[in-house]
Enzyme design. Structure first.
Site, mmCIF file in Angstrom:
data_model
loop_
_atom_site.group_PDB
_atom_site.id
_atom_site.type_symbol
_atom_site.label_atom_id
_atom_site.label_comp_id
_atom_site.label_asym_id
_atom_site.label_seq_id
_atom_site.Cartn_x
_atom_site.Cartn_y
_atom_site.Cartn_z
ATOM 1 C CB THR A 196 -11.222 4.453 9.278
ATOM 2 O OG1 THR A 196 -10.462 3.270 9.096
ATOM 3 C CG2 THR A 196 -11.540 4.661 10.751
ATOM 4 C CG ASP B 121 -2.151 0.820 1.064
ATOM 5 O OD1 ASP B 121 -2.595 0.966 -0.100
ATOM 6 O OD2 ASP B 121 -2.696 1.318 2.068
HETATM 7 P P1 13P Z 1 -8.219 4.633 6.728
HETATM 8 O O1 13P Z 1 -6.988 4.550 7.577
HETATM 9 O O2 13P Z 1 -8.883 5.956 6.829
HETATM 10 O O3 13P Z 1 -9.135 3.501 6.955
HETATM 11 O O4 13P Z 1 -7.712 4.544 5.211
HETATM 12 C C1 13P Z 1 -7.097 3.374 4.764
HETATM 13 C C2 13P Z 1 -6.488 3.529 3.427
HETATM 14 O O5 13P Z 1 -7.000 4.208 2.567
HETATM 15 C C3 13P Z 1 -5.261 2.762 3.182
HETATM 16 O O6 13P Z 1 -4.742 2.979 1.899
#
Ligand code: 13P
Length: 291
Positions: free
Chosen positions: A218, A82
């Site tokens: 989130t 990621d």
């Molecule tokens: P959050 O931490 O707001 O859930 O976002 C996760 C995200 O987009 C990881 O790439």
């Protein structure tokens, strides 16, 4: 199941109008919780590791654990790197066995973002069926080493989105539409639904070809999540929720068992708490039973 390709998994989701949960993990307990929950719900799954946990455990270690779990699981599971803004580390993780690589060159200018994303696409497509995610516009908040201030965040231009996708041959595309990493300051953050709709029409209007990603899961309200999926989001990223669950559950357990020294008991409680959150997300995203 054989090792899964994120693009194929997400094209099916785009067509059938549900989203696959892409859950960020930092350790083995979280990883186990995420996999157990997805198996219990018979849902396809994308496990995400950001750059810091990937470096901490080592890409080869993470990929080996993933491969062992994924090959014997009754559901398709991908392993995604990621938000990596380091081209060389993207290649290291692709070589190690990650099945999906996100090159995040979104802070670069348009031409440089295209150049870096294309470089990773060419590399990943050459060495195997590794899919690549690219981002245009910037998502505010903090995700691992990528930090974007709210007043710096830029939404994705729809025409540029089409050009980006065509020129890079990226497999999966993350347009910035106003979602943010971390905890939203308000219950009702300002998201640009029309922008997402326009981008989805331009890229996937005639037939789904490049699945769209929603970052910053989130804190989004269930009706908002459903609307984003109905407009074309088919990969839904969730990270902060799981970090909070891990830390809060650990803190609460230790606070109420201050004289107990049995790490296995903490792990079991944390795993159950995270499983609960993942099952919530899987139901909300509509991917239960889609494995
Ligand atoms: P959050 O931490 O707001 O859930 O976002 C996760 C995200 O987009 C990881 O790439």
């Amino acid at each position: 199941m054989p090792i899964a390709n994120a693009k194929d998994m997400l094209l099916k989701a785009t067509e059938e109008k549900y989203a696959v949960g892409a859950f960020n993990v930092t350790n083995l307990i979280q990883l186990k919780a995420v996999v157990e929950a997805a198996i219990a719900k018979s849902a396809p799954l994308i496990i995400q590791a950001s750059v810091a946990p990937s470096k901490f455990l080592g890409p080869k270690v993470i990929a080996a654990i993933y491969k062992t779990i994924a090959e014997s699981a009754p559901i398709p599971i991908c392993l995604h790197l990621d938000h990596c803004n380091d081209v060389e580390f993207c290649k290291t993780c692709a070589d190690a066995g990650y099945t999906n690589i996100m090159i995040d060159a979104s802070k670069q200018d348009f031409a440089e973002n295209i150049r870096q994303t294309k470089e990773i696409c060419d590399y990943c497509h050459e060495i195997g069926t590794i899919s690549v995610e690219g981002e245009l516009g910037t998502v505010s908040g903090i995700e691992d080493q990528v930090k974007v201030a709210e007043d710096e965040a830029q939404l994705c231009d729809p025409e540029q989105a089409l050009e980006f996708v065509d020129q890079t041959e990226v497999d999966i595309f993350a347009p910035a539409i106003g979602t943010a990493h971390g905890v939203y300051k308000t219950k009702d953050p300002k998201l640009d639904f029309d922008r997402l709709k326009k981008i989805a029409n331009l890229i996937n209007g005639s037939q789904p070809r490049v699945p769209l990603v929603i970052h910053g899961g989130t804190g989004l309200q269930p009706d908002v999540v459903k609307r984003l999926i109905s407009l074309g989001g088919s990969k839904f990223n969730v990270s902060t929720d799981l970090k909070h669950t891990l830390i809060d559950t650990t803190y609460d357990y230790i606070s109420s068992h201050r004289n107990e020294y049995n790490p296995g008991k903490i792990d079991a409680v944390v795993k159950e708490a995270i499983k609960g959150r993942i099952e919530y997300w899987i139901e909300l995203l509509g991917c239960a039973g889609k494995a």
